[in-house]
Design an enzyme around this catalytic site. Structure first.
Site, PDB file in Angstrom:
ATOM      1  N   PRO A  12       0.787  -1.235   0.000  1.00 48.54           N
ATOM      2  CA  PRO A  12       0.000   0.000   0.000  1.00 48.54           C
ATOM      3  C   PRO A  12       0.819   1.285   0.000  1.00 48.54           C
ATOM      4  O   PRO A  12       0.264   2.362  -0.136  1.00 48.54           O
ATOM      5  CB  PRO A  12      -0.810  -0.116   1.289  1.00 48.54           C
ATOM      6  CG  PRO A  12       0.077  -0.900   2.202  1.00 48.54           C
ATOM      7  CD  PRO A  12       0.750  -1.912   1.320  1.00 48.54           C
ATOM      8  N   ASP A  35       3.996   2.879 -10.625  1.00 46.94           N
ATOM      9  CA  ASP A  35       2.699   3.515 -10.445  1.00 46.94           C
ATOM     10  C   ASP A  35       2.821   4.686  -9.474  1.00 46.94           C
ATOM     11  O   ASP A  35       3.739   4.724  -8.648  1.00 46.94           O
ATOM     12  CB  ASP A  35       1.680   2.516  -9.878  1.00 46.94           C
ATOM     13  CG  ASP A  35       1.254   1.468 -10.896  1.00 46.94           C
ATOM     14  OD1 ASP A  35       1.493   1.676 -12.094  1.00 46.94           O
ATOM     15  OD2 ASP A  35       0.675   0.448 -10.478  1.00 46.94           O
ATOM     16  N   LYS A  57      -1.624   5.632 -13.211  1.00 49.20           N
ATOM     17  CA  LYS A  57      -2.944   6.089 -13.651  1.00 49.20           C
ATOM     18  C   LYS A  57      -3.764   6.428 -12.412  1.00 49.20           C
ATOM     19  O   LYS A  57      -3.883   5.609 -11.505  1.00 49.20           O
ATOM     20  CB  LYS A  57      -3.636   4.998 -14.475  1.00 49.20           C
ATOM     21  CG  LYS A  57      -2.954   4.722 -15.803  1.00 49.20           C
ATOM     22  CD  LYS A  57      -3.640   3.621 -16.577  1.00 49.20           C
ATOM     23  CE  LYS A  57      -3.261   2.245 -16.085  1.00 49.20           C
ATOM     24  NZ  LYS A  57      -1.860   1.919 -16.306  1.00 49.20           N
ATOM     25  N   GLY A  89      -0.083  -2.197  -4.068  1.00 48.76           N
ATOM     26  CA  GLY A  89      -0.817  -3.329  -3.494  1.00 48.76           C
ATOM     27  C   GLY A  89      -0.205  -4.639  -3.933  1.00 48.76           C
ATOM     28  O   GLY A  89       1.019  -4.804  -3.977  1.00 48.76           O
ATOM     29  N   ASP A  90      -1.068  -5.592  -4.269  1.00 51.83           N
ATOM     30  CA  ASP A  90      -0.618  -6.826  -4.905  1.00 51.83           C
ATOM     31  C   ASP A  90      -0.915  -6.691  -6.389  1.00 51.83           C
ATOM     32  O   ASP A  90      -2.046  -6.387  -6.785  1.00 51.83           O
ATOM     33  CB  ASP A  90      -1.354  -8.041  -4.333  1.00 51.83           C
ATOM     34  CG  ASP A  90      -0.875  -9.327  -4.984  1.00 51.83           C
ATOM     35  OD1 ASP A  90       0.037  -9.961  -4.445  1.00 51.83           O
ATOM     36  OD2 ASP A  90      -1.406  -9.679  -6.061  1.00 51.83           O
ATOM     37  N   ILE A  93      -4.163  -7.970  -8.259  1.00 56.27           N
ATOM     38  CA  ILE A  93      -5.516  -7.592  -7.853  1.00 56.27           C
ATOM     39  C   ILE A  93      -5.825  -6.188  -8.388  1.00 56.27           C
ATOM     40  O   ILE A  93      -5.277  -5.195  -7.909  1.00 56.27           O
ATOM     41  CB  ILE A  93      -5.676  -7.635  -6.323  1.00 56.27           C
ATOM     42  CG1 ILE A  93      -5.423  -9.061  -5.816  1.00 56.27           C
ATOM     43  CG2 ILE A  93      -7.068  -7.157  -5.910  1.00 56.27           C
ATOM     44  CD1 ILE A  93      -5.499  -9.219  -4.321  1.00 56.27           C
ATOM     45  N   THR A 118      -1.680  -6.967  -0.253  1.00 56.61           N
ATOM     46  CA  THR A 118      -2.784  -6.289  -0.915  1.00 56.61           C
ATOM     47  C   THR A 118      -3.311  -5.153  -0.046  1.00 56.61           C
ATOM     48  O   THR A 118      -3.256  -5.202   1.182  1.00 56.61           O
ATOM     49  CB  THR A 118      -3.925  -7.260  -1.234  1.00 56.61           C
ATOM     50  OG1 THR A 118      -5.040  -6.527  -1.749  1.00 56.61           O
ATOM     51  CG2 THR A 118      -4.388  -8.008  -0.005  1.00 56.61           C
ATOM     52  N   MET A 172     -11.099   1.261  -5.385  1.00 58.67           N
ATOM     53  CA  MET A 172     -11.378   2.363  -6.328  1.00 58.67           C
ATOM     54  C   MET A 172     -12.867   2.694  -6.372  1.00 58.67           C
ATOM     55  O   MET A 172     -13.448   2.879  -7.435  1.00 58.67           O
ATOM     56  CB  MET A 172     -10.872   1.998  -7.733  1.00 58.67           C
ATOM     57  CG  MET A 172      -9.379   1.727  -7.787  1.00 58.67           C
ATOM     58  SD  MET A 172      -8.810   1.064  -9.374  1.00 58.67           S
ATOM     59  CE  MET A 172      -9.430  -0.636  -9.284  1.00 58.67           C
TER      60      MET A 172
END
Length: 238
Positions: A12, A35, A57, A89-90, A93, A118, A172
């Site tokens: 995270p 990311d 993104k 995260g993972d 997923i 995750t 999200m």
């Protein structure tokens, strides 16, 4: 000569939650495509001199197309470099991992996938709750609150998502949660079902808001804020 791609799951955002294998690959990388949610202190583990390329993104912000990200990944690997694709995260997923794997396979480039913490597990830990409980929460289900257009996905099985004996984690989903909550209650899930909002998990500004399905939907209909968040609802989200 083809290079090699390591899909590294960064968790995270807390660098202490990186696996030893993740740190090793970052320290050996020639190039890191990362990311937004994997930036910050985590990038401090990357090898000095490695090319650092931001490809994140974020909803509501100008972002690179997925096809462009996949193309960059292939191009870097085709130069023979050790490439890390750093995902939050993972990576398996809701990280669009399969699209990038498809591009690598088509180009004949070898790769590995390194799992990570995750955001669902990290959010539950930050809130001090488990994701399962005997008898009353024997199932955990993950769903995305946004499709490729940013809207609530169609075709979701509401009876399953409204199961009062499951822990449900929404990725999200801040912007679409009011609509989701309305559909859940129409499917029979009580409005006083516990729900929590975990924002910026793993970062200094982390914040946990405990609420109910009805109240959280009301709060998010008024303001969603700008930070990333996980929503958990069900009997354990107290």
């Amino acid at each position: 000569m083809s290079g090699f791609v390591s899909f590294v799951s960064s968790g995270p955002g807390d660098p202490e939650l990186l696996t030893l294998k993740a740190v090793d690959r970052l320290q050996k990388a020639d190039a890191v495509l990362f990311d937004d949610l994997s930036s910050g202190p985590i990038l401090g583990h990357a090898r000095d001199g490695a090319d650092m390329i931001g490809v994140g993104k974020r909803a509501g912000r100008p972002s690179p197309q997925q096809s462009h990200v996949s193309k960059l990944l292939v191009e870097y690997a085709q130069t023979g470099q050790r490439v890390v694709r750093l995902k939050s995260g993972d990576s398996g997923i809701f990280g669009r991992l399969e699209e990038e794997l498809t591009a690598l396979r088509a180009a004949g480039i070898p790769y590995e996938i390194i799992p990570g913490v995750t955001s669902a597990s990290a959010a539950a830990a930050a809130a001090g709750i488990p994701l399962t409980r005997r008898e009353t929460a024997r199932r955990v289900q993950f769903l995305t609150g946004a499709d490729v257009t940013g809207e609530l996905p169609e075709g979701m099985h509401m009876q399953t998502l409204a199961d009062p004996n499951a822990t449900t984690v929404v990725f999200m989903g801040k912007r679409t949660f009011p609509k989701l909550a309305e559909r859940l209650m129409a499917a029979g899930l009580p409005g006083d079902t516990p729900a929590l909002l975990a924002e910026s998990v793993g970062h200094p500004e982390q914040d946990i808001t405990r609420s109910t399905l009805t109240e959280l939907a009301r709060k998010l209909s008024q303001s969603t804020g700008s930070g990333p968040a996980i929503i958990i609802y069900g009997p354990l989200a107290e």
